[in-house]
Design an enzyme around this catalytic site. Structure first.
Site, PDB file in Angstrom:
ATOM      1  N   GLN A 114       5.805 -61.278   8.952  1.00 44.71           N
ATOM      2  CA  GLN A 114       6.679 -61.329   7.785  1.00 44.71           C
ATOM      3  C   GLN A 114       7.802 -60.294   7.849  1.00 44.71           C
ATOM      4  OE1 GLN A 114       6.416 -59.124   4.369  1.00 44.71           O
ATOM      5  NE2 GLN A 114       5.437 -60.722   3.140  1.00 44.71           N
ATOM      6  N   HIS A 119      13.757 -58.630   7.033  1.00 41.93           N
ATOM      7  CA  HIS A 119      13.357 -59.984   7.466  1.00 41.93           C
ATOM      8  C   HIS A 119      14.276 -60.561   8.544  1.00 41.93           C
ATOM      9  CE1 HIS A 119      10.216 -59.991   4.505  1.00 41.93           C
ATOM     10  NE2 HIS A 119      11.088 -59.689   3.566  1.00 41.93           N
ATOM     11  N   SER A 131       7.861 -61.402  -0.327  1.00 38.18           N
ATOM     12  CA  SER A 131       8.027 -60.254   0.564  1.00 38.18           C
ATOM     13  C   SER A 131       6.969 -59.191   0.252  1.00 38.18           C
ATOM     14  CB  SER A 131       9.461 -59.713   0.459  1.00 38.18           C
ATOM     15  OG  SER A 131       9.722 -58.761   1.467  1.00 38.18           O
ATOM     16  N   LEU A 132       7.358 -58.002  -0.240  1.00 39.59           N
ATOM     17  CA  LEU A 132       6.344 -56.990  -0.545  1.00 39.59           C
ATOM     18  C   LEU A 132       5.334 -57.526  -1.541  1.00 39.59           C
ATOM     19  CD1 LEU A 132       6.096 -55.099  -3.383  1.00 39.59           C
ATOM     20  CD2 LEU A 132       8.502 -54.837  -2.880  1.00 39.59           C
ATOM     21  N   GLN A 170      11.237 -56.826  -3.913  1.00 39.52           N
ATOM     22  CA  GLN A 170      12.238 -55.798  -4.147  1.00 39.52           C
ATOM     23  C   GLN A 170      13.448 -56.383  -4.864  1.00 39.52           C
ATOM     24  OE1 GLN A 170      11.968 -53.355  -0.748  1.00 39.52           O
ATOM     25  NE2 GLN A 170      13.710 -52.108  -1.291  1.00 39.52           N
ATOM     26  N   ARG A 215       5.438 -49.273   5.018  1.00 37.17           N
ATOM     27  CA  ARG A 215       6.336 -50.406   5.223  1.00 37.17           C
ATOM     28  C   ARG A 215       7.765 -50.062   4.796  1.00 37.17           C
ATOM     29  NH1 ARG A 215       7.815 -55.160   2.205  1.00 37.17           N
ATOM     30  NH2 ARG A 215       7.804 -57.105   3.417  1.00 37.17           N
TER      31      ARG A 215
END
Length: 314
Positions: free
Chosen positions: A253, A204, A95-96, A10, A120
């Site tokens: 995660q 996170h 991340s994503l 992101q 998510r």
């Protein structure tokens, strides 16, 4: 097999991303159509026409960035003969982007990945009331120093290192007051800058536990195959291939640290000298140069990038 393929997270979204690929290549158009169908929404229209505020909503940005990455991979396969199983030592995503990497490696279908990222995004947004959490980038302190700063700033609230991006850039996440305290402590300890980030939720960190629970439930309902190439997981900075472990690491995660510096260093240590960033933007390419001495980074996300990749392969 000295190449790794990495996938952005992101913040790399921009209006118009992927449109040139869709216009030029049927393989890319097919991916965007598949994502639109999976979500029951013309996400591609949001990606190409904006507005940026709508695209940046977490629930849209996550599947949209994945769509551009997977469209790029499909074009490289169709136009340049890319075969990840043969041509990549590892895949990894920020991340994503880890979901994009897994989809590229065949662990998830594109449709399932789009739906997982929509869940998510929504779950991460809903995990905390708006305004209670914050994130900030701490520049000029190493990871261990920032971990110590976050612990000192917590004072009974949540404050954690969320992303270890390398090159002296560590992002912290948690309760807004604790993050504000951490910024002041970091500056007192020699940080060059402490920059609040324009995010909609504190990603996170432990405040995301409701989202982690939602992802555990969602991941239990999809088909998970072993990837055709090892995926370096954010939370362990090591390759994983077992489907059960992949799921476990994806759940961890959501509340855990994205150990990107260590991920890149681990791939470089295993012999990777070329890092391809697949999809929108060049954030990861910039980080490679600061983490892995002598490694090269190349971003691929436009028809011109595809042509250059194809030419370089001869």
């Amino acid at each position: 097999m000295t190449a790794a393929f990495t996938f952005p997270g992101q913040g790399s979204q921009s209006v118009g991303m992927g449109k040139a690929l869709a216009d030029a290549f049927p393989a890319a158009r097919a991916v965007f159509d598949e994502v639109d169908a999976a979500l029951g929404q013309k996400l591609s229209a949001v990606m190409w026409d904006g507005p940026i505020e709508t695209l940046t909503l977490t629930e849209n940005a996550q599947p949209a960035l994945m769509a551009v990455s997977l469209a790029t991979i499909r074009v490289l396969e169709a136009e340049a003969g890319l075969d990840l199983a043969r041509d990549a030592a590892f895949v990894a995503g920020h991340s994503l982007g880890e979901y994009s990497a897994l989809a590229a490696a065949g662990t998830f279908s594109i449709a399932d990945t789009a739906r997982l990222l929509r869940i998510r995004g929504n779950a991460m947004q809903a995990a905390t009331p708006v305004g209670t959490g914050a994130m900030a980038a701490i520049l000029g302190l190493d990871f261990d120093a920032v971990v110590a700063v976050a612990a000192e700033a917590a004072q009974g609230e949540v404050c954690q290192a969320a992303n270890d991006n390398g090159g002296g850039q560590v992002v912290i996440s948690g309760h807004k007051a604790a993050v504000d305290r951490a910024c002041e402590i970091a500056k007192a300890k020699g940080a060059k800058r402490a920059i609040p980030l324009p995010v909609s939720a504190p990603f996170h960190c432990a405040l995301m536990q409701p989202a982690a629970d939602a992802m555990a439930e969602a991941l239990a309902k999809v088909t998970v195959k072993a990837p055709v190439v090892p995926v370096v997981a954010n939370v362990v900075a090591a390759p994983v291939s077992d489907p059960a472990e992949i799921v476990r690491r994806l759940v961890e995660q959501v509340t855990g640290t994205v150990r990107w510096r260590e991920c890149v260093a681990a791939m470089a240590g295993a012999g990777v000298t070329t890092f391809y960033e697949i999809g929108s933007g060049k954030v990861l390419t910039g980080l490679v140069k600061r983490i892995a001495d002598g490694a090269t980074g190349t971003a691929i996300g436009t028809p011109d990038d595809v042509a250059a990749f194809k030419a370089a392969r001869g």
